[in-house]
Design an enzyme around this catalytic site. Structure first.
Site, short mmCIF file in Angstrom:
data_model
loop_
_atom_site.label_atom_id
_atom_site.label_comp_id
_atom_site.label_asym_id
_atom_site.label_seq_id
_atom_site.Cartn_x
_atom_site.Cartn_y
_atom_site.Cartn_z
N SER A 52 25.14 46.42 45.59
CA SER A 52 23.73 46.05 45.41
C SER A 52 23.00 46.11 46.76
O SER A 52 21.78 46.06 46.80
CB SER A 52 23.62 44.64 44.81
N GLU A 122 34.03 49.22 39.13
CA GLU A 122 33.37 49.19 37.82
C GLU A 122 34.11 50.09 36.84
O GLU A 122 34.47 51.22 37.20
CB GLU A 122 31.92 49.69 37.96
N GLU A 189 28.86 41.69 33.16
CA GLU A 189 27.43 41.77 33.46
C GLU A 189 26.61 42.06 32.20
O GLU A 189 26.88 43.03 31.48
CB GLU A 189 27.17 42.86 34.52
O1 KIV Z 1 26.82 44.94 43.60
C1 KIV Z 1 26.73 43.77 43.21
O2 KIV Z 1 26.06 42.92 43.81
C2 KIV Z 1 27.41 43.41 41.97
C3 KIV Z 1 27.05 42.10 41.35
C4 KIV Z 1 25.78 42.28 40.63
C5 KIV Z 1 28.11 41.58 40.48
O3 KIV Z 1 28.20 44.15 41.47
#
Ligand code: KIV
Length: 271
Positions: A52, A122, A189
């Site tokens: 993120s 993921e 999620e």
């Molecule tokens: O990249 C991230 O911050 C995440 C969270 C949203 C779980 O995968």
């Protein structure tokens, strides 16, 4: 945070014990030193160096172009800033999908060169061979199911996943498969809360929800979201614990006015 809690390093094993005891696990994302120190001091159990970073640090629309080098950079900073929390780093898009060998090399680099204590990737049962290869090599793996942002172009939408019986069953099957392959925890999620509950009850490892309801063993949010710092959009699952964008704007405007009006610096702020 109690003194006892302060001294005890969080490990993948302690997270498993927390699930056993029904002690909920608090997780947030971290990308820089000051934030990592504050999160650790506040007693956050797990810091995720999330990809993120692509959206909240780099200002990109998706996480897809985040690179291994960028994760290495952020993870190095976070891991050396933390005493207690478990530091988990995201494996960026295409650093684990090509082959289990490549995944092992990249995950190993994140541990050896950046101090990661675990990696997150993921995807579901299709990556069980990767999860097994990493865990067999001593690399703890956290899974991530439901709305997995690296697949946004396949989904084509940010809507809730697992609403149909077929999709919900598939996510549950994936969770069981990841747990059997050796994952130590799974992020869920944006799925219905009943599905979050079903998965949490079905597997022995902790589930960490983000928009997956209150029954998960722990919760995670992107720190910039919960601080009210990232305000481009506001999903229902984000609770704002501060309004930092507003506070920062006020501070920056005040500074600008003080400089323009000659009020800063004053005599005490000068030599
Ligand atoms: O990249 C991230 O911050 C995440 C969270 C949203 C779980 O995968």
């Amino acid at each position: 945070m109690s003194q006892h809690q302060e001294l005890k390093k969080v490990t993948t094993e302690s997270l498993r014990l927390m699930k056993g005891k029904g002690r909920k696990i608090a997780c947030l994302t971290a990308y820089d030193a000051i934030m990592a120190q504050l999160l650790d001091e506040a007693g956050i159990d797990l810091l995720l160096v999330g990809d993120s970073a692509g959206t909240v640090i780099q200002g990109l629309a998706t996480t897809i172009s985040v690179t291994l080098d960028q994760m290495l950079y952020h993870c190095r900073i976070v891991s050396r800033s933390v005493k207690r929390a478990l530091v988990v780093v995201d494996m960026p898009f295409l650093t684990f999908q090509i082959s289990a060998e490549e995944a092992l090399r990249n995950a190993g680099t994140l541990m050896k060169e950046a101090g990661a204590e675990a990696v997150k990737l993921e995807g579901g049962s299709v990556f069980c061979n990767v999860v097994r290869r990493l865990t067999d090599s001593g690399i703890p793996v956290m899974g991530h199911l439901g709305l997995t942002p690296q697949s946004i172009h396949s989904f084509g939408t940010y809507r809730v996943r697992g609403k149909t019986e077929e999709e919900s069953d598939k996510i549950l099957e994936d969770a069981i498969a990841l747990a059997n392959a050796g994952a130590f925890a799974i992020v869920l999620e944006k799925i219905p809360l009943e599905l979050g509950k079903r998965i949490t009850e079905a597997i022995a490892i902790p589930t960490i929800g983000i928009g997956a309801g209150p029954h998960c063993d722990g919760q995670i949010l992107v720190t910039h979201d919960m601080l009210g710092l990232f305000t481009k959009f506001h999903p229902r699952f984000v609770r704002h614990y501060a309004n930092m964008a507003e506070d920062m704007l006020t501070a920056f405007r005040s500074f600008s006015e003080d400089v323009q009006e000659g009020r800063f610096p004053d005599a005490h702020e000068s030599y």
